[in-house]
Design an enzyme around this catalytic site. Structure first.
Site, PDB file in Angstrom:
ATOM      1  N   TYR A 106      17.674 -21.156  45.081  1.00  0.00           N
ATOM      2  CA  TYR A 106      16.818 -20.441  45.981  1.00  0.00           C
ATOM      3  C   TYR A 106      15.318 -20.756  45.799  1.00  0.00           C
ATOM      4  O   TYR A 106      14.603 -21.015  46.787  1.00  0.00           O
ATOM      5  CB  TYR A 106      17.022 -19.200  45.785  1.00  0.00           C
ATOM      6  CG  TYR A 106      17.697 -18.486  47.214  1.00  0.00           C
ATOM      7  CD1 TYR A 106      17.259 -18.660  48.406  1.00  0.00           C
ATOM      8  CD2 TYR A 106      18.453 -17.307  47.240  1.00  0.00           C
ATOM      9  CE1 TYR A 106      17.661 -18.052  49.648  1.00  0.00           C
ATOM     10  CE2 TYR A 106      19.051 -16.580  48.332  1.00  0.00           C
ATOM     11  CZ  TYR A 106      18.568 -16.990  49.409  1.00  0.00           C
ATOM     12  OH  TYR A 106      18.922 -16.563  50.643  1.00  0.00           O
ATOM     13  N   GLU A 120      10.194 -25.405  51.231  1.00  0.00           N
ATOM     14  CA  GLU A 120       9.895 -24.763  52.528  1.00  0.00           C
ATOM     15  C   GLU A 120       8.257 -24.397  52.706  1.00  0.00           C
ATOM     16  O   GLU A 120       7.732 -24.742  53.589  1.00  0.00           O
ATOM     17  CB  GLU A 120      10.974 -23.566  52.860  1.00  0.00           C
ATOM     18  CG  GLU A 120      12.331 -24.098  53.244  1.00  0.00           C
ATOM     19  CD  GLU A 120      13.058 -22.799  53.399  1.00  0.00           C
ATOM     20  OE1 GLU A 120      12.649 -21.602  53.854  1.00  0.00           O
ATOM     21  OE2 GLU A 120      14.315 -22.902  52.831  1.00  0.00           O
TER      22      GLU A 120
END
Ligand SMILES: CCCCCCCCCCCCC[C@@H](O)CC(=O)SCCNC(=O)CCNC(=O)[C@H](O)C(C)(C)COP(=O)(O)OP(=O)(O)OC[C@H]1O[C@@H](n2cnc3c(N)ncnc32)[C@H](O)[C@@H]1OP(=O)(O)O
Length: 288
Positions: free
Chosen positions: A210, A217
């Site tokens: 994660y 991102e």
């Protein structure tokens, strides 16, 4: 177990309960329900205590299938198998590309069609929550899926100069490993043959993947900023006949900032799921 699936078990279907005008029977709310405060009670069930736990897992699986209904189970099995296969194809394509070319440059271009198809297909996950065939909260699934769709279509697809950034590889690898594990977890669970290592991987890999995915991102959006500012892409300037303005550059900055409150919620949601599934904690939640 989610409210809606419990309602199906208790009253023969959420829609029936709704159309009869009566709320479902009071139920323990799951960690997947939005707007709830959790209180935990722990019972050790880590998958290593033999027969009793296996029997109870089996009963749970049978009960779950009954609640879901045949059509939903068949659909979800098909959906999860298709998604596992799709992300596996993507993983193989990435490994092959890197082995043949020895560089990440050109990787995104070579896998983009498969990525766009399967990540866009994941919009169905929001539909699954909306129609109540999976107990995940619409909000949690919505944030997760929409942020991915945004990254795929409005960032990486639309801003060609960033497609060769290392950060793209970072989130591609994190997404791919996660999705192969996640969809195979759902598939094997539905088929009632869940190997422990897949369950373990589903609820442990995310601890590292994660943050890695989020870093990838954010760095990709960051790398896109100068280009977006220079070109003014997707922006609407005043004056115009509708008298509206929109600046994609600032939109990207706001999106980056929104990771600060939103990402921890997803991460803590997964940590709660982990405690529930791997350590047998019963999550009893009260409405705020
Ligand atoms: C327009 C601009 C938008 C901008 C937004 C900006 C937002 C910024 C913040 C967002 C950051 C996101 C970053 C992210 O993209 C980075 C990564 O993903 S990196 C890789 C690591 N990621 C992960 O590990 C998360 C992967 N995703 C998920 O796990 C899910 O999407 C999530 C919704 C987060 C959690 O899933 P869920 O709540 O469903 O947990 P479980 O898997 O434990 O399942 C709960 C129960 O539901 C059943 N279920 C769910 N789906 C299915 C299915 N397809 N088939 C069958 N069953 C399903 C599951 O079995 C459980 O059932 P039960 O409780 O009965 O056992």
């Amino acid at each position: 177990m989610g409210r809606l699936t419990e309602a199906v078990a208790a009253g023969g279907g959420a829609s029936e309960a709704r159309s009869a005008g009566s709320p479902p029977a009071p139920l323990p709310l799951s960690s997947t329900s939005p707007g709830c405060a959790a209180a935990m009670a722990s019972s050790e069930e880590d998958g290593t205590n033999g027969g009793a736990s296996e029997a109870s897992e089996e009963r749970e699986a049978v009960g779950k299938r009954r609640r879901l209904g045949l059509l939903a189970t068949v659909w979800l099995t098909f959906y999860n198998i298709a998604m596992t296969a799709g992300w596996l194809v993507l993983a193989i394509a990435m490994v092959r590309f890197y082995m043949e070319k020895g560089t990440h440059k050109g990787l995104y271009k070579s896998i983009q069609k498969t990525l766009k198809f399967f990540q866009t297909f994941a919009l169905l996950e929001i539909v699954h929550c909306l129609i109540g065939i999976v107990p995940t909260s619409v909000l949690v699934a919505g944030v997760q899926v929409s942020s991915r769709i945004f990254m795929v279509w409005l960032v990486t697809h639309s801003i060609k100069p960033i497609q060769n950034e290392e950060s793209v590889v970072l989130f591609l690898v994190a997404w791919t490993v996660t999705e192969i594990t996640r969809y195979s977890f759902y598939t094997f669970s539905l088929l009632d043959h869940l190997p422990y290592f897949i369950k373990w991987a589903r609820y442990n890999f995310f601890i590292i993947l994660y943050p890695v995915g989020v870093a990838g991102e954010l760095l990709t959006i960051y790398a896109a900023l100068p280009y977006v500012k220079k070109t003014g892409m997707f922006s609407i300037r005043l004056p115009n006949k509708y008298n509206v303005s929109f600046d994609y550059y600032y939109f990207l900055l706001i999106t980056m900032a929104s990771y600060i409150p939103l990402f921890p919620q997803l991460y803590f949601h997964m940590l709660r799921q982990r405690r529930k599934v791997l350590h047998g904690e019963v999550i009893v939640e009260k409405d705020d």
